[in-house]
Design a protein around this motif. Structure first.
Motif, mmCIF file in Angstrom:
data_model
loop_
_atom_site.group_PDB
_atom_site.id
_atom_site.type_symbol
_atom_site.label_atom_id
_atom_site.label_comp_id
_atom_site.label_asym_id
_atom_site.label_seq_id
_atom_site.Cartn_x
_atom_site.Cartn_y
_atom_site.Cartn_z
ATOM 1 N N LYS A 146 -6.328 -5.083 15.558
ATOM 2 C CA LYS A 146 -6.075 -3.660 15.401
ATOM 3 C C LYS A 146 -5.680 -3.503 13.767
ATOM 4 N N VAL A 147 -5.973 -2.371 13.319
ATOM 5 C CA VAL A 147 -5.670 -1.849 12.052
ATOM 6 C C VAL A 147 -4.982 -0.595 11.965
ATOM 7 N N MET A 148 -4.131 -0.345 11.225
ATOM 8 C CA MET A 148 -3.366 0.943 11.092
ATOM 9 C C MET A 148 -4.329 1.811 9.807
ATOM 10 N N VAL A 149 -4.425 2.899 9.882
ATOM 11 C CA VAL A 149 -5.057 3.663 8.724
ATOM 12 C C VAL A 149 -4.260 4.736 8.374
ATOM 13 N N TRP A 150 -3.974 5.037 7.277
ATOM 14 C CA TRP A 150 -3.182 6.321 6.930
ATOM 15 C C TRP A 150 -3.900 7.307 6.008
ATOM 16 N N LEU A 151 -3.819 8.729 6.278
ATOM 17 C CA LEU A 151 -4.609 9.724 5.807
ATOM 18 C C LEU A 151 -3.829 10.869 5.518
ATOM 19 N N GLY A 152 -4.306 11.523 4.502
ATOM 20 C CA GLY A 152 -3.393 12.886 4.014
ATOM 21 C C GLY A 152 -4.411 13.925 3.959
ATOM 22 N N VAL A 153 -4.127 15.071 4.018
ATOM 23 C CA VAL A 153 -4.976 16.350 4.144
ATOM 24 C C VAL A 153 -4.095 17.404 3.568
ATOM 25 N N CYS A 154 -4.960 18.279 2.914
ATOM 26 C CA CYS A 154 -4.502 19.753 2.345
ATOM 27 C C CYS A 154 -5.475 20.681 2.330
ATOM 28 N N SER A 155 -5.125 21.762 1.873
ATOM 29 C CA SER A 155 -6.248 22.901 1.519
ATOM 30 C C SER A 155 -7.526 22.385 0.777
ATOM 31 N N LYS A 156 -7.158 21.523 -0.084
ATOM 32 C CA LYS A 156 -8.450 21.057 -1.327
ATOM 33 C C LYS A 156 -9.178 19.911 -0.467
ATOM 34 N N GLY A 157 -8.726 19.077 0.316
ATOM 35 C CA GLY A 157 -9.511 18.238 0.948
ATOM 36 C C GLY A 157 -8.657 17.059 1.518
ATOM 37 N N VAL A 158 -9.012 15.765 1.577
ATOM 38 C CA VAL A 158 -8.368 14.647 2.295
ATOM 39 C C VAL A 158 -8.329 13.527 0.972
ATOM 40 N N THR A 159 -7.267 12.739 1.354
ATOM 41 C CA THR A 159 -7.052 11.651 0.347
ATOM 42 C C THR A 159 -7.865 10.202 0.587
ATOM 43 N N PRO A 160 -7.918 9.647 -0.329
ATOM 44 C CA PRO A 160 -8.553 8.397 0.153
ATOM 45 C C PRO A 160 -7.709 7.501 1.430
ATOM 46 N N LEU A 161 -8.409 6.712 1.813
ATOM 47 C CA LEU A 161 -7.894 6.068 3.076
ATOM 48 C C LEU A 161 -6.922 4.976 2.736
ATOM 49 N N VAL A 162 -5.869 4.592 3.329
ATOM 50 C CA VAL A 162 -4.866 3.561 2.974
ATOM 51 C C VAL A 162 -4.998 2.842 4.412
ATOM 52 N N ILE A 163 -5.451 1.461 4.457
ATOM 53 C CA ILE A 163 -5.852 0.841 5.282
ATOM 54 C C ILE A 163 -4.597 -0.577 5.482
ATOM 55 N N PHE A 164 -3.961 -0.626 6.206
ATOM 56 C CA PHE A 164 -3.000 -1.838 6.226
ATOM 57 C C PHE A 164 -3.653 -2.946 6.860
ATOM 58 N N ASP A 165 -3.089 -3.920 6.461
ATOM 59 C CA ASP A 165 -3.754 -5.227 6.596
ATOM 60 C C ASP A 165 -3.455 -5.727 8.326
ATOM 61 N N ASN A 166 -2.254 -5.338 8.609
ATOM 62 C CA ASN A 166 -1.814 -5.589 9.980
ATOM 63 C C ASN A 166 -0.812 -4.408 10.330
ATOM 64 N N ASP A 167 -0.666 -4.474 11.612
ATOM 65 C CA ASP A 167 0.051 -3.299 12.351
ATOM 66 C C ASP A 167 1.471 -3.025 11.874
ATOM 67 N N SER A 168 2.088 -4.054 11.025
ATOM 68 C CA SER A 168 3.410 -3.912 10.838
ATOM 69 C C SER A 168 3.786 -3.018 9.762
ATOM 70 N N VAL A 169 4.182 -1.854 9.791
ATOM 71 C CA VAL A 169 4.469 -1.101 8.858
ATOM 72 C C VAL A 169 5.861 -0.309 8.570
ATOM 73 N N HIS B 73 9.325 0.938 6.510
ATOM 74 C CA HIS B 73 9.511 1.744 5.214
ATOM 75 C C HIS B 73 9.329 1.599 3.824
ATOM 76 N N ALA B 74 9.528 -0.019 3.382
ATOM 77 C CA ALA B 74 9.003 -0.532 2.252
ATOM 78 C C ALA B 74 7.686 -0.617 1.871
ATOM 79 N N ARG B 75 6.727 -1.106 2.951
ATOM 80 C CA ARG B 75 5.187 -1.003 2.880
ATOM 81 C C ARG B 75 4.694 0.376 2.787
ATOM 82 N N TYR B 76 5.520 1.505 3.238
ATOM 83 C CA TYR B 76 5.074 2.853 3.294
ATOM 84 C C TYR B 76 5.123 3.412 1.704
ATOM 85 N N THR B 77 6.574 3.083 1.234
ATOM 86 C CA THR B 77 6.766 3.471 -0.077
ATOM 87 C C THR B 77 5.768 2.709 -1.121
#
Length: 235
Positions: free
Chosen positions: A188-211, A213-217
């Motif tokens: 498995k892999v976890m993917v983060w994505l942000g979106v706003c009225s102007k478009g979407v952010t680049p993907l952030v792909i985590f190497d493993n599913d353990s995320v 607050h430190a990794r998020y920051t």
């Protein structure tokens, strides 16, 4: 080609002086020669093609009483299948389906799965919506940034309802991709994505599913901040 269109073609050709055999050949077997001769005879006698309508026989299966029983059964909250309806009414399942679609004008819909909201949840949502309407102007809402994470596995997404294979039998279906291999513990892999009225952010792909607050920051917030400053401006 519809019957009315065929009648118009035969009428037009006959008025041009073409005979039944010539019309039959031009239509390339769409109508039998006997029918064309009969239509030409009608045109010669009355100037038009007048076909008799089949008699209206009274319905003995899809009656008004049967439709009322089906409507009463459907008004219950307990779901019921067309097979069960057919058994209760003593008619065929095909007749029940015709009754539902043609007589009652109904269609089938899949159930939509949504979160169960309590009165407390609804109250909090109303409070938040009113707070946004009170504290933000319309142009300011265009700068709101949303984000979410999603877990994916290498087996991919599979829908047992929609992913079908047309085949003559099970063996033929299996050879045409009718088997979906699935690992017991897929990677498995976890993917983060942000979106706003102007478009979407680049993907952030985590190497493993353990995320945490430190990794998020460390890995997500810099991407969100850089993209937000780029498309929305420094706030």
């Amino acid at each position: 080609m519809k019957s009315k269109d065929l009648q118009s073609v035969v009428l037009s050709k006959y008025e041009k002086g073409e005979g039944p055999t010539k019309i039959f050949r031009d239509l390339n077997g769409t109508l039998c020669l006997h029918t064309i001769k009969r239509w030409c005879k009608m045109i010669g006698q009355s100037g038009s093609i007048q076909l008799l309508k089949p008699p209206d026989y009274p319905r003995i299966v899809r009656t008004k009483g049967a439709s009322e029983k089906v409507t009463h059964c459907l008004q219950r909250k307990k779901p019921i299948s067309t097979r069960k309806l057919a058994g209760d009414l003593g008619i065929s399942q095909a007749s029940v389906q015709l009754m539902l679609r043609e007589d009652l004008g109904l269609k089938t819909y899949k159930k939509v799965v949504e979160p169960m909201l309590t009165d407390e949840h609804k109250g909090k949502r109303n409070t938040f919506a009113n707070w946004v309407r009170t504290n933000f102007r319309k142009e300011e809402t265009m700068n709101i940034f949303f984000s979410d994470e999603k877990m994916f596995d290498i087996d991919g997404v599979y829908s047992s309802q929609n992913d079908r294979v047309w085949a003559v039998d099970r063996v033929d279906a299996d050879t045409k991709g009718g088997i979906k291999p699935k690992r017991k513990f897929p990677q498995k892999v976890m993917v983060w994505l942000g979106v706003c009225s102007k478009g979407v952010t680049p993907l952030v792909i985590f190497d493993n599913d353990s995320v945490d607050h430190a990794r998020y920051t460390q890995e997500v917030l810099p991407v969100a901040l850089e993209y937000g400053n780029k498309v929305l401006g420094s706030q």
